[in-house]
Design a protein around this motif. Sequence first.
Motif, PDB file in Angstrom:
ATOM      1  N   GLU A 130       0.792  -1.157  -0.017  1.00  0.00           N
ATOM      2  CA  GLU A 130       0.168   0.020   0.030  1.00  0.00           C
ATOM      3  C   GLU A 130       0.810   1.283   0.031  1.00  0.00           C
ATOM      4  O   GLU A 130       0.607   2.369  -0.692  1.00  0.00           O
ATOM      5  CB  GLU A 130      -1.010  -0.139   1.218  1.00  0.00           C
ATOM      6  CG  GLU A 130      -1.861   1.104   1.312  1.00  0.00           C
ATOM      7  CD  GLU A 130      -2.796   1.177   2.648  1.00  0.00           C
ATOM      8  OE1 GLU A 130      -3.265   2.225   2.835  1.00  0.00           O
ATOM      9  OE2 GLU A 130      -2.776   0.068   3.129  1.00  0.00           O
ATOM     10  N   ASP A 131       2.069   1.196   0.764  1.00  0.00           N
ATOM     11  CA  ASP A 131       2.789   2.581   0.935  1.00  0.00           C
ATOM     12  C   ASP A 131       3.549   2.657  -0.510  1.00  0.00           C
ATOM     13  O   ASP A 131       3.821   3.711  -1.084  1.00  0.00           O
ATOM     14  CB  ASP A 131       3.908   2.172   1.720  1.00  0.00           C
ATOM     15  CG  ASP A 131       3.223   2.688   3.281  1.00  0.00           C
ATOM     16  OD1 ASP A 131       2.203   3.173   3.222  1.00  0.00           O
ATOM     17  OD2 ASP A 131       3.795   2.095   4.325  1.00  0.00           O
ATOM     18  N   GLU A 133       2.245   2.023  -3.433  1.00  0.00           N
ATOM     19  CA  GLU A 133       1.175   2.580  -4.354  1.00  0.00           C
ATOM     20  C   GLU A 133       0.999   3.965  -3.932  1.00  0.00           C
ATOM     21  O   GLU A 133       0.852   4.874  -4.756  1.00  0.00           O
ATOM     22  CB  GLU A 133      -0.051   1.716  -4.117  1.00  0.00           C
ATOM     23  CG  GLU A 133       0.219   0.273  -4.440  1.00  0.00           C
ATOM     24  CD  GLU A 133      -1.265  -0.657  -4.094  1.00  0.00           C
ATOM     25  OE1 GLU A 133      -1.930   0.081  -3.574  1.00  0.00           O
ATOM     26  OE2 GLU A 133      -1.192  -1.618  -4.859  1.00  0.00           O
ATOM     27  N   SER A 134       1.132   4.526  -2.722  1.00  0.00           N
ATOM     28  CA  SER A 134       0.801   5.581  -2.185  1.00  0.00           C
ATOM     29  C   SER A 134       2.010   6.416  -2.405  1.00  0.00           C
ATOM     30  O   SER A 134       2.183   7.799  -2.072  1.00  0.00           O
ATOM     31  CB  SER A 134       0.400   5.750  -0.802  1.00  0.00           C
ATOM     32  OG  SER A 134      -0.689   5.150  -0.596  1.00  0.00           O
ATOM     33  N   ARG A 135       3.312   5.868  -2.753  1.00  0.00           N
ATOM     34  CA  ARG A 135       4.556   6.447  -2.802  1.00  0.00           C
ATOM     35  C   ARG A 135       5.072   6.976  -1.595  1.00  0.00           C
ATOM     36  O   ARG A 135       5.481   8.178  -1.445  1.00  0.00           O
ATOM     37  CB  ARG A 135       4.566   7.486  -3.916  1.00  0.00           C
ATOM     38  CG  ARG A 135       4.058   6.863  -5.445  1.00  0.00           C
ATOM     39  CD  ARG A 135       4.282   7.747  -6.421  1.00  0.00           C
ATOM     40  NE  ARG A 135       5.278   8.166  -6.992  1.00  0.00           N
ATOM     41  CZ  ARG A 135       6.109   7.561  -7.895  1.00  0.00           C
ATOM     42  NH1 ARG A 135       5.695   6.594  -8.202  1.00  0.00           N
ATOM     43  NH2 ARG A 135       7.484   8.162  -8.006  1.00  0.00           N
ATOM     44  N   VAL A 136       5.014   6.336  -0.497  1.00  0.00           N
ATOM     45  CA  VAL A 136       5.464   6.700   0.945  1.00  0.00           C
ATOM     46  C   VAL A 136       6.540   5.954   1.441  1.00  0.00           C
ATOM     47  O   VAL A 136       6.624   4.679   1.147  1.00  0.00           O
ATOM     48  CB  VAL A 136       4.240   6.727   1.738  1.00  0.00           C
ATOM     49  CG1 VAL A 136       4.570   6.864   3.165  1.00  0.00           C
ATOM     50  CG2 VAL A 136       3.333   7.848   1.256  1.00  0.00           C
ATOM     51  N   GLU A 169       6.716   9.543   5.156  1.00  0.00           N
ATOM     52  CA  GLU A 169       5.658   9.737   5.930  1.00  0.00           C
ATOM     53  C   GLU A 169       5.757  10.584   7.006  1.00  0.00           C
ATOM     54  O   GLU A 169       6.916  10.574   7.599  1.00  0.00           O
ATOM     55  CB  GLU A 169       5.062   8.433   6.419  1.00  0.00           C
ATOM     56  CG  GLU A 169       3.881   8.223   7.185  1.00  0.00           C
ATOM     57  CD  GLU A 169       4.168   8.145   8.539  1.00  0.00           C
ATOM     58  OE1 GLU A 169       3.408   8.681   9.459  1.00  0.00           O
ATOM     59  OE2 GLU A 169       5.348   7.840   8.909  1.00  0.00           O
TER      60      GLU A 169
END
Length: 377
Positions: A130-131, A133-136, A169
């Motif tokens: 998920e990170d 995909e969120s580029r985090v 983040e």
Amino acid sequence: MKTAVEVIRALENAGFEAYMVGGAVRDLLLGKAPDDFDVATNASPVEVKQVFSKTIDTGIAHGTVLVRLNGEGIEVTTFRTDGTYTDNRRPDSVEFVHSLEEDLKRRDFTINAMAMAEDFRIIDPFGGKEDLESRVIRAVGNPDQRFQEDALRMLRAVRFSSQLDFSIEAGTLASIKRQAKLIRTIAVERIKNEIDKIFLTAHAKRSMDYLASSLLTEHLPAGNLFKIDWTEFSPQADALYGWAYLLYWQEKTAAEVSLYKFSNEEKRILKNTLAAARREQWDEWTIYSYSEKELTMAAALLKKEMAIAEQKRRLPIRSKTDMAASGNDLMQWSGTKQGPWLKEWIEKMERQIVYGLLQNDKEKIKDWFINEYYRHA
């Protein structure tokens, strides 16, 4: 990747669990070709060595064995948890465990804490996918604890921001600010290695902005020098260009960053790049006097579009060894022993040839030298 899968299958056929882990999984999910592949397993180092005929004990105290297969080397590490980190760098001890999740829990960032099974199934207990995909970039678990374990992870987070073009983040960034002073405990060679990697990325400005906003610059050697505008920075083939950029635009010398322990060759290249960039005019002697790498980096600093290699090729000579006459010839022709005069005349001869005023022919050089030497005697 094929060899890594073979290693995993061999361990599974021997009754063990095995997974691809770390940066390779991250890169595969990003559609990139990984630089290398690491495997994690519940087999002990001794058991790994029993499965494969060719192994090297690269880090056996920490559970790592290098497996040689198909001409490649795959690092295989036993699932483990880390003990305390009294030096903010390495665990004082490790404990082998049987849980993949326990092993992934000790890793730095969620995007690096995923595993891939032999059938390409992703094991992702901390939301790394998920990170991605969120580029985090997010620390695994408690960020303060992760950075206290190994303070270099703070700089790695900054480096990943430019390497992947990701954001850090908010909670992870806040933790870096709280722990920034711990970077002082890290060997400067490790710090320089991370900064070098930043200078090779297309989004170095992002990392440099984070370096300042995270307060890491307050605790890095010559940290204030990094607080410049990196908007115009474009990476070159050598990380030294980043250091040259840093110094050139602040009218500083290489001595300002000497604490980063550059090699003698790096010092020479950096010093010469700055010298070339600060020359008022470039001519044949400039092209001759500096290496192609130094001139290329200096031209980039000056925003000059130049065919350096072609200009080098057009020179009559590329170095002193290309000259048709030597110092011994000058001593013989003059009847004078070696002394300070010799260096002066070798350079005069060198300049004449480079500027095309003297043909690189021994007899012509002799005529020129005898005429000039005795005229000035």
